[in-house]
Structure formats: structure tokens, C-alpha cells
Design an enzyme around this catalytic site. Structure first.
Site, PDB file in Angstrom:
ATOM      1  N   ASP A 431     -20.592  47.812  -1.893  1.00 34.66           N
ATOM      2  CA  ASP A 431     -20.983  47.076  -3.092  1.00 34.66           C
ATOM      3  C   ASP A 431     -19.767  46.420  -3.754  1.00 34.66           C
ATOM      4  O   ASP A 431     -18.611  46.755  -3.460  1.00 34.66           O
ATOM      5  CB  ASP A 431     -21.670  48.027  -4.078  1.00 34.66           C
ATOM      6  CG  ASP A 431     -22.781  47.345  -4.867  1.00 34.66           C
ATOM      7  OD1 ASP A 431     -22.764  46.100  -4.970  1.00 34.66           O
ATOM      8  OD2 ASP A 431     -23.657  48.052  -5.397  1.00 34.66           O
ATOM      9  N   ASP A 489     -30.666  42.468  -6.088  1.00 40.62           N
ATOM     10  CA  ASP A 489     -30.936  43.786  -6.665  1.00 40.62           C
ATOM     11  C   ASP A 489     -32.368  43.939  -7.138  1.00 40.62           C
ATOM     12  O   ASP A 489     -32.764  45.028  -7.561  1.00 40.62           O
ATOM     13  CB  ASP A 489     -29.989  44.061  -7.842  1.00 40.62           C
ATOM     14  CG  ASP A 489     -28.677  44.676  -7.399  1.00 40.62           C
ATOM     15  OD1 ASP A 489     -28.585  45.119  -6.244  1.00 40.62           O
ATOM     16  OD2 ASP A 489     -27.737  44.720  -8.215  1.00 40.62           O
TER      17      ASP A 489
END
Length: 688
Positions: A431, A489
């Protein structure tokens, strides 16, 4: 000499005669076989007139247009303090690659142009300082002329959980410029800049496009001028860079693509080219990620039931997300301390990994190596490792580690190497949750590439996903180092339908992480039916982002059936040609994947808003073989869509056999679906 590159119905003609920088005579549709006399005649014939009140010689647009040439438009390569024209030192061809060396005073620029077998044009520069004094570069990019008929422009913007939002314009004279200043692509990354004929769509129109294969700041532009050709330009957004004598700068590769069949034609070139060098060499495992299931609530007791449920429905990879490392109880602390939290995991991650493997699944782990929390042992021990000062503005309560420092890169490699050596980790969800907020991001990006390359070299069997608070870092250079991208997301299928549709122009579906989330979307608050979530996540690298221990038995059965369907059709979904249908109704999104031999296909028909008619327009299934007959039937993906009519079209019950030409030209009547519903069609060539 005039060089003529040809591949897959694309042509590039480059005129390197004379002492000046070579001129792009043509880039676009293949012109056919031309001999040297034909090429000379073409190059001479397209020399433009001298315009009124302009320079006194024809302006020929070179690979390195400058003010000294009379080009007053947006420059491609600029060297501070240099005003003279560039000169050609050498140009040579080797197969489908032309390399030209030109000099702007002491800056020697080697430009490489390659036309791949798929018709994709790759252009890059290496600039070397051949002088005895420093040379300052203020911009290095690629500029390519496009025909005047390319008047309409498409690029992308967006925000967190709403990436790849298309925007179209018809600019007048001047520059339409998109720059990113995030240190990564960012959620508003222009991604792909397309110039095309008026009204171009997925299946129609002539289009030219550029993409910058670079994971940092970029610039892309389209320019129209009264005094020269229209131009597509692209490259790194380069902070002023000083080259010492003998030092070099290597630019990112600009990917340039032409299609005579709309946006799908771009995908038809880019996807096969990407697959020609892709590191993916096995079926994409159906993945369960724990983030929206448990967030920071980590323990073996909490996760064991989730492991069992995942295995029961057919999940093939179980990924432990954020919250497993020392002191990580929320998002304000502990980034940088990549050791297992002994309080929540007293025996380490071994028992969980063993349980996952015993259930027949791979074990994956979330990391965010480039970031650090001020509330961490690492930041307290090494504040000098931060890219920006400790008192500078934070983003999601975190700072960035300076990957250009060898000691930082070494530390991160050692921590990740230790984890991968100790545990049977098959996959890292990597990430990157904030912008860098620095002017010169290039050293950070190069440091990332070195770290990823080193880690993959040490652990070649470990797959890596590029996640950047969703789809904030998706480009064709990071793709060479990862096996998956987290597209967004948000798992809200209504938003995902569009995100996947547009990201998929460039990125093949096997890379696009697409998960079935909860009915109540965590990012938007919208509630959606299971059938819509299943149909949306089917077309990609499929997965689940939900707490299966709290899912009803009926929904578990539906997920089990959906995974079975995905595995049955996975080879097609991840190898076929992606097609998208230009629907007359904006509320309807249609896309499909057609097998390379045109023998079968899957199509999605999704309704994302209120339709403009009670009887929807017929669905045309593009991309099929007009001469074949196909059986079309509705595919049960685990949960049915919601249909408004009492009597939907009769063919839906038993299917129908029609010729490809009829399916392409006439289509099939469709049921009236409520917004937030989709159906999937199976298309199979009928026996002769």
C-alpha cells in the site's frame, strides 16, 4: 534516410535526412508497403507552406521541437540557457527500433522509438551531458504530431474511491495540459490522454493516445496552433535537474497507441502487448482480504472462523490486512515497525498462516513499507530518514520514508526479507496511502523500483499488489513489478462498474483486483443487491472483502456458486479481448470478454441509473464472428437480477441461437432492470 516502421496495421514514418532532428512524417494507420521513392515523395509532399507573418521557412515538426526551430508551442525537451537549434549526430534502425542521437549544445539526446508487434509505439530519451560544465534540464518529454481531424480529447480525473472519471473536451487553440504533483499518479491521474475524431467511442472513431509509464509526477498535453500541427505530448513532470559532466538522465517510456476502431482498438493493442511481458504465469487466485471484515480487530480466535468460511466457499488466497504489526491499533501509529505484534499474535503469524495453508489457501499480508508514523520506534530512532520534516503536514497521520537513502532501502529490504523468509507468504498487498508533497519525486520513485526489483529477485515466487489508497498508483511501469493492482478502495459496485470500465482500457482484467463487498458499502453508504455485487466483481481478479462469519447461509451459497462460475470462466476472462458497447442510454453499461478464437464470450449488462425507456434498446454483442452462429443464454452467477416487467423477453428463459452478424447488427431485447442490477450473458459458438 527515411525510416518506415510497420506492425499490426500501424505505421510510423520518420525522416532523418539532413542535419536537423528527424521529423515525424506520419504516425497512425498503416500506409502499406512503400519503397524509398514513395517515402521520399511523401516526406517532400507534406512539407507545409510558409504561413503569413511567421518564420520564413516551412515549419517541420521534429522529435525535439524548440523555439530555435520556430516552434512556439509547448516544448518536449528544454535545456536551460540554450537557444541554438538541435543537430542530428546519428540515426540508425535495427529491426523495429529506430535510434536517433541529437545534440542541443552539450546535451546529447538519444531517442529510441520502437513499434511493437501489437502496433504499440514506445518512445524514450536518454540525455547525457557531454560538456565540461553542468547542464540543467527543465523538461524532458515526447511530442508527437496528430492530424487536424483529431479534435476531441479524453483524459481522466477523480478522487479517493472514485478514480478514473472520464472527462471530454474539444479544446480550441492552445494547450490542454494535465500535470500530477503527488509523487505518485494520484487519484486524479490523467492516466491516458486520447485525441480523436469527433464523437469517437469504444467501437468507432480514429484515436491517438499516450500514457506515461512512470509511477511519479507526469505531464500530458494536447495542443492546437494556427502555426503548426496538433500535438500529443507526454513525459515525466521533471523538477529542474542538473547533470554533471558525463551524467545521464533516462526518461520514462511514453506509450503511444493508435486505433482506427475507437477506444476498444487501443485495448486491443495494449492488452496483448502487456501480456507479452507480463509476469503472471498461473490462474489468478480468488482472494479474500480481511480489511472490511475485521479492520484492526486481529487475533487468531477472531480470524480462524473467517478462514474456515473462506475455504468453504472456495477462496484460494487469504490476505491479512492492516493491524498485524507492533502497536498498530489504529491508523495513527506504528507504521515502520514491521514486526509482528506479540500482544495480539503471541505465537507470531505462523499459526494463522498454517491454518490458512491447511485449508488449501495461500497466505498473503498487507504492508506499507514506504510510510512511517511519527508514533513508531523507527521514527523515534531515525527522524533523519523522513522525506519531509517531522513537523510538516501529515496525510492520513503518516510521513514518507526517503527511499533514495541507501540505509532506508537496506532497512526495508531486511524487514520484508525477514517476514518473507519466516512465514509462507505468497502475496504482499503493498500500500501507499499518501502523496509525497515534495517537488522532486524522481529519487523516491527510482528508490521504490530498486526495492521492488531486489525483493522480487530474492523472493521470485511472491506476488505483489500495487495499492495506493486504492487506484492512486496504476501505470505501465509499476505493472512490470507487480501481479495485481487494487483498482479502488471502494467496493460499491455502482462506482466500481465505471472505475473498472475505464481503467480497463489500458490494464488487462487479470490485473484488476475486484471484490464482492458488503451490501452496505463502507465508502459510500449505498446498499446494493448481492447479484449486482457478484456480476461486477466477476470481471477481474476476483475476490471478497466481507466478514463471511456474519453472512447468511443463502448468501454463502451464492458466493460459493459465484466462485465456481468465476473459476470455470477464469481462463476466458483473463485472456480474451475486452469489448465495450456504446449504449444509447447512459444508464446502461455493457462490456464483455471475447475468446481469441471468437468461439465464446461473456457479456455484462449493467443498469447504473434510471433508464430512458420502459423497453430498453436491444443489446448488440460486438466483437463476435459475423459468420458463426452463437447460443446466447443468461449465466447464473449466484444471485438473480431484479427485473421490473411481468413478462421479460422470451429468449431469456431458454436462450437463443443467432448469427454473429445478427447479434452485432440487430441485437437482443433486454429486460427492464431496476437501477443497481446486472445480468451476465454466456455466448458460445453453436455446432456447425
Amino acid at each position: 534516410m527515411i525510416h518506415h516502421l510497420r506492425a499490426a496495421r500501424v505505421g510510423l514514418v520518420l525522416d532523418s535526412r539532413g542535419a536537423g532532428v528527424p521529423v515525424v512524417v506520419h504516425w497512425g494507420r498503416d500506409l502499406g508497403a512503400l519503397d524509398s521513392a514513395d517515402l521520399s515523395a511523401l516526406a517532400d509532399a507534406i512539407v507545409p507552406a510558409v504561413g503569413p507573418s511567421s518564420i520564413d521557412v516551412p515549419l517541420r515538426f521534429s522529435l525535439l521541437p524548440t523555439l530555435a526551430d520556430g516552434w512556439s508551442g509547448h516544448p518536449a525537451v528544454t535545456v536551460a540557457g540554450v537557444r541554438e537549434r538541435a543537430t542530428q549526430l546519428d540515426t540508425a534502425r535495427d529491426g523495429d527500433v529506430v535510434t536517433t542521437v541529437n545534440a542541443i549544445r552539450d546535451a546529447v539526446i538519444t531517442t529510441r522509438l520502437e513499434l511493437t508487434a501489437q502496433g504499440v509505439l514506445l518512445v524514450s530519451h536518454v540525455v547525457r551531458n557531454d560538456g565540461e560544465a553542468p547542464v540543467e534540464l527543465t523538461g524532458v518529454g515526447v511530442a508527437l504530431p496528430v492530424p487536424e481531424r483529431a479534435r476531441e480529447v479524453l483524459d481522466f480525473s477523480g478522487r479517493w474511491a472514485a478514480e478514473r472519471r472520464p472527462q471530454r473536451a474539444r479544446p480550441g487553440h492552445g494547450v490542454w495540459l494535465r500535470e500530477t504533483r503527488h509523487g505518485r499518479g494520484g487519484h486524479d491521474d490523467p492516466f491516458l490522454m486520447v485525441a480523436g475524431t469527433d464523437g469517437f467511442g469504444f467501437g468507432s472513431g480514429e484515436v491517438w493516445a499516450t500514457h506515461v509509464a512512470w509511477s511519479g509526477d507526469t505531464r500530458q498535453w494536447f495542443e492546437r496552433s494556427d502555426l503548426g500541427p496538433s500535438v500529443l505530448g507526454a513525459g515525466e513532470r521533471l523538477a529542474p535537474t542538473t547533470l554533471a559532466p558525463g551524467e545521464e538522465y533516462a526518461s520514462p517510456v511514453v506509450i503511444a497507441t493508435w486505433s482506427g476502431a475507437g477506444l476498444d482498438g487501443l485495448s486491443g493493442r495494449l492488452h496483448p502487448w502487456i501480456r507479452s511481458w507480463s509476469t503472471i504465469d498461473r490462474p489468478r487466485p480468488v482472494t479474500l482480504n480481511t480489511w472490511e471484515a475485521v479492520y484492526f480487530d486481529h487475533s487468531l480466535e477472531r480470524l480462524e472462523p473467517l478462514v474456515e468460511r473462506a475455504a468453504e466457499v472456495g477462496v484460494e488466497r487469504f490476505v491479512l490486512d492492516d493491524g498485524w504489526f507492533l502497536g498498530r491499533t489504529d491508523d495513527r501509529r506504528a507504521l515502520g515497525d514491521w514486526t509482528v505484534d506479540p500482544e495480539r499474535w503471541p505465537d507470531g503469524l505462523g499459526p494463522l498462516a498454517e491454518r490458512v495453508n491447511a485449508a488449501g489457501m495461500e497466505f498473503g499480508l498487507w504492508v506499507e513499507p514506504e510510510m512511517v508514523s511519527l508514533d513508531s520506534d523507527l521514527a523515534r530512532q531515525h527522524p533523519e530518514w523522513l522525506l519531509t520534516p517531522p513537523d510538516s503536514v501529515t496525510w492520513r497521520w503518516q510521513h514518507v520514508l526517503d527511499l533514495s537513502l541507501p540505509e532506508v532501502a537496506q532497512h526495508l529490504f531486511e524487514r520484508l526479507d525477514a517476514l518473507l523468509s519466516e512465514y509462507p507468504i505468497a502475496y504482499l498487498k503493498w500500500d501507499h496511502n499518501r502523496d509525497l508533497l515534495v517537488e522532486a519525486s524522481r529519487p523516491q520513485v527510482l528508490g521504490l523500483y530498486r526495492l521492488l526489483d531486489r525483493l522480487r529477485g530474492a523472493h521470485p515466487g511472491v506476488e505483489i499488489e500495487s495499492c495506493a489508497s486504492g487506484g492512486g498508483r496504476i501505470d505501465l511501469e509499476i505493472l512490470r513489478r507487480v501481479d495485481r493492482v487494487w483498482t479502488s478502495d471502494t467496493n460499491d459496485p455502482l462506482v466500481r462498474q465505471a472505475i473498472q470500465r475505464w481503467t480497463g482500457i489500458v490494464i488487462p482484467p487479470e490485473y484488476l483486483g475486484s471484490h464482492v463487498g458488503d451490501a452496505h458499502a463502507h465508502t459510500t453508504g449505498r446498499v446494493s443487491g448481492l447479484g449486482f455485487r457478484l456480476a461486477t466483481a466477476l470481471f477481474g481478479h476476483a475476490g471478497i472483502e466481507s466478514d463471511l462469519t456474519r453472512v447468511s447461509a443463502d448468501d454463502l451459497d451464492a458466493l460459493r456458486a459465484w466462485i465456481s462460475v468465476h473459476r470455470e470462466h477464469r481462463a476466458l476472462l483473463h485472456s480474451g479481448r475486452v469489448v465495450r458497447v456504446d449504449a444509447a442510454d447512459d444508464a446502461v453499461l455493457v462490456h464483455g470478454v471475447v475468446a481469441p478464437d471468437l468461439s465464446r464470450a461473456l457479456f455484462s449488462y449493467a443498469v447504473v441509473g434510471e433508464t430512458d425507456a420502459a423497453l430498453p434498446a436491444p443489446l448488440r454483442l460486438t466483437g463476435l464472428d459475423p459468420a458463426r452462429r452463437y447460443r446466447v443464454s443468461m449465466l447464473d452467477v449466484g444471485a438473480p437480477p431484479s427485473v421490473l416487467q411481468d413478462a421479460p423477453p422470451p429468449w431469456l428463459d431458454a436462450g437463443v441461437v443467432l448469427t454473429g452478424s445478427a447479434l452485432i447488427g440487430v441485437g437482443l431485447p433486454m429486460p427492464l432492470l431496476t437501477p443497481g442490477n446486472a445480468l451476465v450473458l454466456r455466448v458460445e459458438a453453436a455446432p456447425a
